[in-house]
Each structure stands twice: as structure tokens, then as C-alpha cells.
Design an enzyme around this catalytic site. Sequence first.
Site, PDB file in Angstrom:
ATOM      1  N   LYS A  21       0.827  -1.207   0.000  1.00  0.00           N
ATOM      2  CA  LYS A  21       0.000   0.000   0.000  1.00  0.00           C
ATOM      3  C   LYS A  21       0.867   1.267   0.000  1.00  0.00           C
ATOM      4  CE  LYS A  21      -2.631   1.003   3.804  1.00  0.00           C
ATOM      5  NZ  LYS A  21      -2.563   2.411   4.230  1.00  0.00           N
ATOM      6  N   GLY A  95      -5.000   8.380   5.346  1.00  0.00           N
ATOM      7  CA  GLY A  95      -4.102   9.448   5.787  1.00  0.00           C
ATOM      8  C   GLY A  95      -2.979   9.674   4.793  1.00  0.00           C
ATOM      9  N   ARG A 123      -8.100  13.028  12.330  1.00  0.00           N
ATOM     10  CA  ARG A 123      -6.650  12.834  12.431  1.00  0.00           C
ATOM     11  C   ARG A 123      -5.887  14.157  12.260  1.00  0.00           C
ATOM     12  NH1 ARG A 123      -5.125   7.643   9.103  1.00  0.00           N
ATOM     13  NH2 ARG A 123      -3.212   7.918  10.299  1.00  0.00           N
ATOM     14  N   SER A 168       7.130  10.847  11.273  1.00  0.00           N
ATOM     15  CA  SER A 168       6.041  10.448  10.381  1.00  0.00           C
ATOM     16  C   SER A 168       6.527  10.432   8.940  1.00  0.00           C
ATOM     17  CB  SER A 168       4.869  11.427  10.515  1.00  0.00           C
ATOM     18  OG  SER A 168       4.018  11.320   9.390  1.00  0.00           O
ATOM     19  N   ASP A 316       2.763   0.008  12.395  1.00  0.00           N
ATOM     20  CA  ASP A 316       1.478  -0.530  11.915  1.00  0.00           C
ATOM     21  C   ASP A 316       1.218  -1.956  12.407  1.00  0.00           C
ATOM     22  OD1 ASP A 316       0.930   1.818  10.567  1.00  0.00           O
ATOM     23  OD2 ASP A 316       1.796   1.124   8.683  1.00  0.00           O
ATOM     24  N   ARG A 389      -6.549  -2.448  10.548  1.00  0.00           N
ATOM     25  CA  ARG A 389      -5.551  -3.270  11.228  1.00  0.00           C
ATOM     26  C   ARG A 389      -6.124  -3.914  12.488  1.00  0.00           C
ATOM     27  NH1 ARG A 389      -1.487  -2.421   7.663  1.00  0.00           N
ATOM     28  NH2 ARG A 389      -1.071  -0.256   7.143  1.00  0.00           N
TER      29      ARG A 389
HETATM   30  C1  S3P Z   1       2.659   5.457   6.204  1.00  0.00           C
HETATM   31  C2  S3P Z   1       3.268   5.986   7.304  1.00  0.00           C
HETATM   32  C3  S3P Z   1       2.813   5.712   8.675  1.00  0.00           C
HETATM   33  C4  S3P Z   1       1.954   4.459   8.725  1.00  0.00           C
HETATM   34  C5  S3P Z   1       0.894   4.455   7.671  1.00  0.00           C
HETATM   35  C6  S3P Z   1       1.525   4.531   6.279  1.00  0.00           C
HETATM   36  C7  S3P Z   1       3.194   5.827   4.877  1.00  0.00           C
HETATM   37  O1  S3P Z   1       2.052   6.801   9.140  1.00  0.00           O
HETATM   38  O2  S3P Z   1       1.363   4.317   9.984  1.00  0.00           O
HETATM   39  O3  S3P Z   1       0.131   3.272   7.756  1.00  0.00           O
HETATM   40  O4  S3P Z   1       2.845   5.167   3.878  1.00  0.00           O
HETATM   41  O5  S3P Z   1       3.968   6.779   4.812  1.00  0.00           O
HETATM   42  P1  S3P Z   1       2.743   8.129   9.771  1.00  0.00           P
HETATM   43  O6  S3P Z   1       3.532   8.772   8.705  1.00  0.00           O
HETATM   44  O7  S3P Z   1       1.608   8.992  10.216  1.00  0.00           O
HETATM   45  O8  S3P Z   1       3.564   7.625  10.915  1.00  0.00           O
END
Ligand code: S3P
Length: 430
Positions: A21, A95, A123, A168, A316, A389
Amino acid sequence: MIERIGPAQHLDATIEVPGDKSISHRALILGAIARGRSYIGNCSPADDVESTMRCLRDAGGWVRAFGRGRVYLDGSGAGATLRTPDGPLDCGNSGSTMRLLAGVLAGHDLNAVLDGDASLRRRPMRRVAEPLRAMGAEVATAHGGTAPLEIQGHRPLHALEWRPEVASAQVKSAILLAGLAADGDTVVEEPLPTRDHTERLLRMCGVDVGIDGRRVTVTPGDPQPFGLRVPGDVSSAAFFLALASARQGWRMRCNGVGLNPGRTGFLDVLIAMGAEIEVEEGEPAGGVEPVGAVTVRGRDLHETVIAGELTVRCIDELPVLAVIATQAHGETEIRDAAELRAKESDRIAAVAHGLRALGGACEETSDGLVVTGPSQLHGAHLDSHGDHRLAMAWAVAAALAREGDCHIAGAEAASVSFPGFFDALRHALS
Ligand code: S3P
């Protein structure tokens, strides 16, 4: 939708999980803005990735999807491809879609609103709004710093040096993508290292990316078109691999999964708990993303501590690792995981509540969980809270229960990252 799952008798299986993903979001975005025709194979079928594809199209991107994850894209360069959409861009539950696209849209001369479902609207978005404003875009959030986000882009953006407060990858990626359309080099310095898919794929596209410890520098420019076969999603594989780890004599093999070190922390945790893990590396995807087959053999597990950088590397997978910790001897501690409260649900509260309903011993802390085992889990009524999840972690718990069926409400949420998860689980257990 309620799924009913009972205790598993045995597990000895091999599976291939759908495309990753995280990598699919990035490949779609880079393919959409690269100058010329790009090709993606094995693109993730996840609802979240569909959201990215839909938003790109709604903002004027040229994206054509065919069967089995084949996607063609064509673009005109960073800051020169997208246009003002007719209505709000619907990021659904994703997100990554919202934060990464915020960065791309900020570097275009356009006006766009990014919105999402009730969970996404809760969020935190200030973490992307602030740096993008500092680069010269106008970004309005709802009261509380949440979506909808209204973006008035600016071309070119100002180059920026930014130190995010939270580790992040989504925030880092938003800034790096915005940096492609800036007037100089943009730097992000993270508090702890996060997954580096964006950096690797930018390099695959010929963009100049400098990495010096936790400091990443991107030089503005147009990504070159590419061909990429996306590896299997190691975070989807994690549910199967973790399940196998918890019982002596169980075995699970997942072929062709991505092995980016920013994503494989859960394997290190399972090893620390006593599981036997074998990794056979294959050919890197796009020449940049490590790929391989992972086999996990179950053992009598014991406690461990998950903290600091390791927490970020398995962020995750923490819900399913908490489930596994109920089967381990001793007290397993998950620390430095306050971010779990800002995910698709408050995963700290929801995991603690669900594990207790299953007969597990679990205490919530402000930034983590303490799980004491081993416990004999039993059937229970569980809720995904609309969080993919959690839906899948509860399925693993149900399979590990010693007696009684589990009823998982909101199980359809699994399709946010893994459509077909429950069928794949039943097949592996048959
Ligand atoms: C992700 C980053 C993480 C992760 C999310 C996917 C990504 O989130 O928890 O499932 O693809 O960059 P954060 O960047 O908010 O930590």
C-alpha cells in the site's frame, strides 16, 4: 459486517499477499506527475490506494488502471500536471492520500479541498499544513487542525528546512514531494528514522535525494517516468507471519514481500520473542526496494520490549504484536507509541479493551501497552472500530483462542489495506 472465526487447529501454508500500500500510493503519485508514460504492476487493490487514484484523476491526472494491478500514468512534471478539481477530493479513510497529496497540490497553481471519512477527519493535519504554509502555500484546516484541508498552491514554493516534531513518513513525504516544485533544496530532519519509500522511489525517478542520517535533502526537478512492479505488502503478510510465530510446529511462508528496513521491525520483534525466521532475498523492486520470501516457524515465545526506533519500524504491526504478546511468557512492553492514538482509531485504547474481552491481560499506558502472558484466549465479541488493522489483528486473536468463536464487527474495514483478507486467512487455515 460481522465475521465469525474460531480457534485454529494448525497452520502450515504459503501465500502471496497483494501489492504494498505505501509503495503503491507513492508510485501512483510519482507516475502521475512524472514527465511521460509510467507503468506500475501489482499495484495494491486496497481501498486506500483506490482513493489516491481517484483523487489524482479528479485533479486532472492521467491514470488508467487495468486488471491485476496494472496501471499506466502520464504527467507533465512537478507543479505542472494537476489542476483545480470540480469538487472536494475524497481521500476516504486514507491518511497517506491526504498528507502526500497535500504536498503535491501545494506546488501547483490550483485550489483544492482534501476531505475524508469521519475517522480521517479526526486525524492531525497541522503537521503537514504548517510546513506547506512555510513553503508559501495557503493551507486552511478545520478547527482543531483537522480535515477538510483547503489548499491554495503556489508555484514555485520556497525551499524549506524542517524538523517535524513527530516521526512520520507521511509528513516527511509531503514535504519532499512539495520540494520537487520548490526554488531550491528542501531538507527534512526527522526525530527518528521512518520508512524511506519516498526517497527510494524519487531516486528511481532520477531525482537528486541526499541522505545523511536522519536528514534528507531533495533537489527540485521533474521525476522521470519509470516501470515498477510493486512488491507484496509486508504489513499484510505480518498478520499471517505473526499468527504462525505463536505456536510451536506452525509455519507460514510469504513470497515476494517488500523488505524495506523501515517496515520489518515486527520481524525483529518476533525474533526477539523467540520465533524462528528465515528471509530469502530476491531482486529489488525498481532496483531500489528490497524484496524477498519470509518464512516464520512458531516457537514457545517470551516477553520483549518494543521502544524507540523499533517502535517506529513496526508502528502498523503493534496491534497484532500485542495480540501475539498474550501468548508469550512474561510482560511485553510497547513504549514510545503515542502515535497509535492518532491512527485510524485510538489503537492503544481499542487494543487494550479487545484483549481484555478475549481473556488477555493488558494495561494501557499513555504511550503504549503492557501485555502479560501467556493467556488462554477465548471467544469474544470484538469491534474493528472501522480500523483495518484492528479487524485483522482480531482475526489473528480469534485463530489463537483456545475455545469459542470470535465475532468481529466492522470486519469489512480490512479492505482498506487488504481486500480478501478473511478468505485468505480461512484458506491458509484449511
Ligand atoms: C505510512 C506511514 C505511517 C503508517 C501508515 C503509512 C506511509 O504513518 O502508519 O500506515 O505510507 O507513509 P505516519 O507517517 O503517520 O507515521
